[in-house]
Design an enzyme around this catalytic site. Structure first.
Site, PDB file in Angstrom:
ATOM      1  N   SER A 114     -27.143 -32.658   0.847  1.00  0.00           N
ATOM      2  CA  SER A 114     -26.352 -32.525  -0.373  1.00  0.00           C
ATOM      3  C   SER A 114     -26.089 -33.874  -1.052  1.00  0.00           C
ATOM      4  O   SER A 114     -27.019 -34.562  -1.432  1.00  0.00           O
ATOM      5  CB  SER A 114     -25.057 -31.791  -0.018  1.00  0.00           C
TER       6      SER A 114
ATOM      7  N   ASP B 139     -26.534 -28.584  -6.462  1.00  0.00           N
ATOM      8  CA  ASP B 139     -25.520 -27.534  -6.622  1.00  0.00           C
ATOM      9  C   ASP B 139     -24.329 -28.058  -7.427  1.00  0.00           C
ATOM     10  O   ASP B 139     -23.476 -27.282  -7.839  1.00  0.00           O
ATOM     11  CB  ASP B 139     -25.079 -26.921  -5.285  1.00  0.00           C
TER      12      ASP B 139
HETATM   13 MG    MG Z   1     -24.723 -30.466  -2.987  1.00  0.00          MG
END
Ligand code: MG
Length: 420
Positions: free
Chosen positions: A58, A205
């Site tokens: 991430s 994201d």
């Molecule tokens: Mg992320």
């Protein structure tokens, strides 16, 4: 199960290890290849997979990687599910199947990114956005957002300029989309006078925005703009409930109160926001770090969905992002941290909580995750870090003097408690 990965160095061997492990237990493995986390999540949910594994770290530093476990509804596993999986792994409790039940291949799935782009387009007004011919600078941290976001924006009629969108480039831009890592984006947007600057974290994201003057919008400010746009333009089918973690600004309460919106506060962590949205029937959720969840699309943070909604917002409002940003009242924000002995973390936090509740007895207190104190003129949060031996303190006030005074009161009180 569907396995996918971001472009971090070393992910090829982790993907192969995960795949081997799953195959040895008799699971049928499908491989999505390089893809943003929200694209994998959407595909798991819509194509009948039992679960998914995303190999990514991430927003974490470049040398890290890790696994995100996705459940059949596309949402990340909760912490207790993760712990159960870790226990099965540690205690070697997993099943092994006889040779005849081992599959003979891994099936590649080719259309995960294309499916994802089309699904996002179905949620916004493509004609209206396309007419504006927005100029957008996109910074994808040399990672998987590069495979979907520039293409999505082009299909929205935008003139796209890419920055750090080369996956083979090492070192890549630091994956955390924070102001200190986005100096390049900010100066390019400013010198071009582009309509929008957009940056993702490593697995795309999250999305953060920069206005045409190169100003970085804190994630909760951008989310207020998006929520207001959705509430005012998408009609009565959007429930008047917004879910966010206690680390977000209470400005959301102030700005959205005119829509009769109820703000529901959760513990920090996108999974808490997602599960609360599902339970409460809310379609809007966000984090102050640039995570935005639009439940009509899916109950997960989705950077490209947030970007498409932001362009739609600019198209509908006929205003620049800088004008929308300046409509939100300006405040003064300070963040600091105090080091603690991790052995006494819970006791220290409990004492701080008691002292704060006494000292701010007139104010509203939320103590689901640390202590948040809310007053019409300020709010602050005192919360132990989940990963480091520190207590984090956030203060936001309408003026600088109040913010400084509050901060010094809280820091003094915290040191007194630690001494005790
Ligand atoms: Mg992320």
């Amino acid at each position: 199960m569907l396995v996918g990965c971001d472009g971090r160095a070393g992910n090829a061997f982790l993907v192969n290890a995960v795949t081997s492990g799953l195959l040895s237990t008799g699971v049928k493995v499908f491989f999505a290849g390089l893809t943003p986390t929200p694209a994998l999540q959407l595909y798991v949910k819509t194509h009948g997979f039992d679960a998914g594994v995303m190999v990514t770290a991430s927003h974490n530093p470049p040398e890290y990687s890790g696994l995100k476990l996705i459940l059949s509804d596309g949402v990340e596993a909760t912490r207790d599910v993760e712990e159960a999986v870790e226990e099965i792994y540690r205690d070697l409790m997993f099943r092994r199947v006889p040779w005849a039940r081992l599959g003979y291949k891994v099936t590649n799935v080719e259309d995960v990114n294309e499916f994802y782009i089309n699904r996002i387009l179905s949620h916004v007004d493509v004609d209206k956005i396309s007419k504006k011919r927005f100029r957008v600078v996109v910074d994808c941290a040399n990672n998987v957002g590069s495979l979907t976001t520039p293409e999505l924006l082009r299909r929205l009629g935008a003139k796209v300029l890419t920055l750090n969108c080369d996956l083979s480039h090492i070192p890549y831009r630091n994956p955390e989309p924070s102001p200190e890592n986005l100096g390049e984006l900010s100066s390019v947007v400013k010198s071009l006078g582009a309509d929008l600057g957009l940056a993702h974290d490593g697995d795309a994201d999250r999305a953060v925005f920069v206005d045409r003057f190169g100003r970085f919008l804190p994630g909760d400010r951008a989310a207020i703009i998006l929520c207001e746009h959705i509430l005012s333009s998408k009609g009565s089918e959007i429930p008047k409930k917004v879910v966010t973690a206690i680390s977000s600004s209470t400005m959301i309460d102030e700005v959205l109160s005119k829509y009769g919106v109820e703000v529901i506060w959760t513990k920090v962590g996108s999974i808490n926001i997602a599960r609360t949205m599902i339970r409460e029937g809310s379609l809007l959720g966000f984090e102050e770090n640039g995570g935005f969840l639009y439940g009509r699309h899916q109950y997960v943070r989705d950077g490209a969905m947030a970007a498409a909604l932001m362009l739609e917002c600019l198209a509908y409002s006929n205003l620049g992002l800088h004008e929308l940003y300046d409509k939100i009242p300006a405040t003064h924000v300070i963040k600091t941290k105090v080091t603690i002995d991790p052995r006494f973390r819970d006791e220290i936090m409990e004492l701080i909580k008691q002292r704060l509740i006494e000292a701010f007895s007139e104010d509203r207190v939320i103590d689901i995750d640390g202590v948040k104190v809310i007053n019409p003129d300020y709010w602050f949060l005192v919360r132990p870090s989940g990963t480091e031996p520190i207590i984090r303190i956030f203060v936001e006030a309408k003026d600088e003097a109040t913010a400084n005074k509050l901060l010094s009161t809280i820091v003094t009180l915290t040191h007194e408690v630690i001494k005790k």
